[in-house]
Design a protein around this motif. Structure first.
Motif, mmCIF file in Angstrom:
data_model
loop_
_atom_site.group_PDB
_atom_site.id
_atom_site.type_symbol
_atom_site.label_atom_id
_atom_site.label_comp_id
_atom_site.label_asym_id
_atom_site.label_seq_id
_atom_site.Cartn_x
_atom_site.Cartn_y
_atom_site.Cartn_z
ATOM 1 N N UNK A 1 -59.360 92.133 -56.624
ATOM 2 C CA UNK A 1 -58.917 91.633 -55.344
ATOM 3 C C UNK A 1 -58.152 90.337 -55.567
ATOM 4 N N UNK A 2 -57.002 90.231 -54.908
ATOM 5 C CA UNK A 2 -56.200 89.011 -54.960
ATOM 6 C C UNK A 2 -56.784 88.037 -53.950
ATOM 7 N N UNK A 3 -57.216 86.887 -54.404
ATOM 8 C CA UNK A 3 -57.850 85.915 -53.518
ATOM 9 C C UNK A 3 -56.796 85.112 -52.766
ATOM 10 N N UNK A 4 -57.114 84.737 -51.532
ATOM 11 C CA UNK A 4 -56.188 83.949 -50.718
ATOM 12 C C UNK A 4 -55.815 82.632 -51.376
ATOM 13 N N UNK A 5 -56.689 82.099 -52.211
ATOM 14 C CA UNK A 5 -56.381 80.829 -52.873
ATOM 15 C C UNK A 5 -55.325 80.992 -53.955
ATOM 16 N N UNK A 6 -55.045 82.244 -54.357
ATOM 17 C CA UNK A 6 -54.036 82.485 -55.388
ATOM 18 C C UNK A 6 -52.621 82.473 -54.831
ATOM 19 N N UNK A 7 -52.476 82.646 -53.527
ATOM 20 C CA UNK A 7 -51.144 82.714 -52.924
ATOM 21 C C UNK A 7 -51.071 81.792 -51.722
ATOM 22 N N UNK A 8 -49.880 81.299 -51.433
ATOM 23 C CA UNK A 8 -49.682 80.400 -50.302
ATOM 24 C C UNK A 8 -49.062 81.094 -49.104
ATOM 25 N N UNK A 9 -48.278 82.126 -49.329
ATOM 26 C CA UNK A 9 -47.555 82.811 -48.265
ATOM 27 C C UNK A 9 -47.724 84.321 -48.391
ATOM 28 N N UNK A 10 -47.329 85.019 -47.334
ATOM 29 C CA UNK A 10 -47.309 86.473 -47.410
ATOM 30 C C UNK A 10 -46.272 86.906 -48.434
ATOM 31 N N UNK A 11 -46.548 87.981 -49.169
ATOM 32 C CA UNK A 11 -45.582 88.422 -50.178
ATOM 33 C C UNK A 11 -44.347 89.061 -49.546
ATOM 34 N N UNK A 12 -43.215 88.910 -50.228
ATOM 35 C CA UNK A 12 -42.008 89.636 -49.843
ATOM 36 C C UNK A 12 -42.200 91.079 -50.299
ATOM 37 N N UNK A 13 -41.686 92.033 -49.529
ATOM 38 C CA UNK A 13 -41.882 93.442 -49.862
ATOM 39 C C UNK A 13 -40.549 94.166 -49.972
ATOM 40 N N UNK A 14 -40.493 95.125 -50.884
ATOM 41 C CA UNK A 14 -39.316 95.973 -51.066
ATOM 42 C C UNK A 14 -39.779 97.416 -51.126
ATOM 43 N N UNK A 15 -39.064 98.287 -50.450
ATOM 44 C CA UNK A 15 -39.387 99.711 -50.427
ATOM 45 C C UNK A 15 -38.585 100.420 -51.513
ATOM 46 N N UNK A 16 -39.245 101.301 -52.253
ATOM 47 C CA UNK A 16 -38.594 102.109 -53.281
ATOM 48 C C UNK A 16 -38.565 103.558 -52.779
ATOM 49 N N UNK A 17 -37.393 104.186 -52.820
ATOM 50 C CA UNK A 17 -37.269 105.583 -52.397
ATOM 51 C C UNK A 17 -36.704 106.428 -53.536
ATOM 52 N N UNK A 18 -36.999 107.723 -53.485
ATOM 53 C CA UNK A 18 -36.442 108.695 -54.416
ATOM 54 C C UNK A 18 -35.968 109.894 -53.599
ATOM 55 N N UNK A 19 -35.062 110.660 -54.176
ATOM 56 C CA UNK A 19 -34.511 111.844 -53.517
ATOM 57 C C UNK A 19 -35.200 113.087 -54.065
ATOM 58 N N UNK A 20 -35.664 113.946 -53.146
ATOM 59 C CA UNK A 20 -36.322 115.197 -53.478
ATOM 60 C C UNK A 20 -35.586 116.321 -52.743
ATOM 61 N N UNK A 36 -48.300 84.272 -60.649
ATOM 62 C CA UNK A 36 -48.836 85.241 -61.601
ATOM 63 C C UNK A 36 -50.198 85.752 -61.133
ATOM 64 N N UNK A 37 -50.348 87.068 -61.189
ATOM 65 C CA UNK A 37 -51.576 87.742 -60.786
ATOM 66 C C UNK A 37 -52.049 88.589 -61.961
ATOM 67 N N UNK A 38 -53.348 88.596 -62.233
ATOM 68 C CA UNK A 38 -53.912 89.405 -63.314
ATOM 69 C C UNK A 38 -54.086 90.843 -62.855
ATOM 70 N N UNK A 39 -53.842 91.782 -63.757
ATOM 71 C CA UNK A 39 -53.963 93.200 -63.415
ATOM 72 C C UNK A 39 -55.383 93.569 -63.008
ATOM 73 N N UNK A 71 -50.243 90.861 -66.516
ATOM 74 C CA UNK A 71 -50.116 89.904 -65.412
ATOM 75 C C UNK A 71 -48.656 89.851 -64.985
ATOM 76 N N UNK A 72 -48.428 89.390 -63.790
ATOM 77 C CA UNK A 72 -47.074 89.286 -63.267
ATOM 78 C C UNK A 72 -47.106 88.882 -61.808
ATOM 79 N N UNK A 73 -45.943 88.557 -61.262
ATOM 80 C CA UNK A 73 -45.904 88.111 -59.865
ATOM 81 C C UNK A 73 -45.654 89.245 -58.876
ATOM 82 N N UNK A 74 -45.450 90.462 -59.389
ATOM 83 C CA UNK A 74 -45.214 91.621 -58.526
ATOM 84 C C UNK A 74 -46.427 92.557 -58.539
ATOM 85 N N UNK A 75 -46.745 93.120 -57.376
ATOM 86 C CA UNK A 75 -47.746 94.181 -57.280
ATOM 87 C C UNK A 75 -47.005 95.424 -56.800
ATOM 88 N N UNK A 76 -47.122 96.510 -57.557
ATOM 89 C CA UNK A 76 -46.471 97.771 -57.219
ATOM 90 C C UNK A 76 -47.525 98.704 -56.621
#
Length: 113
Positions: A1-20, A36-39, A71-76
């Motif tokens: 679980x990502x704790x609120x103390x680890x982040x200051x703001x809501x994360x920016x989000x990006x949508x990924x799409x694929x063609x089927x 940075x967030x631990x896996x 670790x990294x700053x993005x969560x997929x």
């Protein structure tokens, strides 16, 4: 679980799409937490929303699906592929039909864990 103390703001989000064959589909969302967030602090059960079942959640250095990291700053978040709510572009009719029907993707993601 990502704790609120680890982040200051809501994360920016990006949508990924694929063609089927049945149309364009949302396959993932990338959340940029900016720090940075631990896996070990990320799990699919930590997230829910109107966008379908989250089947995989992992940390990434690059903010792209398929590149888990320790670790990294993005969560997929990867979604179950058979959920009709994830379709954004669907062929309406056959080859001579009226063409594709466009539905703007709407993702409401909540961190619940």
């Amino acid at each position: 679980m990502i704790k609120n103390t680890e982040i200051n703001n809501l994360p920016a989000a990006e949508i990924i799409t694929d063609i089927y064959p049945e149309g364009q589909r949302v396959t993932a969302a990338v959340l940029n937490y900016g720090v940075s967030i631990k896996s070990s602090s990320v799990s699919p059960s930590d997230f829910s929303g109107s966008c379908g079942e989250v089947v995989s959640a992992y940390v990434s250095d690059y903010g792209q699906p398929g590149a888990p990291a320790a670790s990294g700053k993005f969560v997929v978040l990867e979604f179950a592929g058979d959920d009709i709510r994830l379709l954004t572009l669907q062929q309406a009719g056959g080859h001579d039909g009226p063409g594709p029907a466009v539905k703007l993707p709407e993702l409401n993601i909540r961190q619940v864990g």
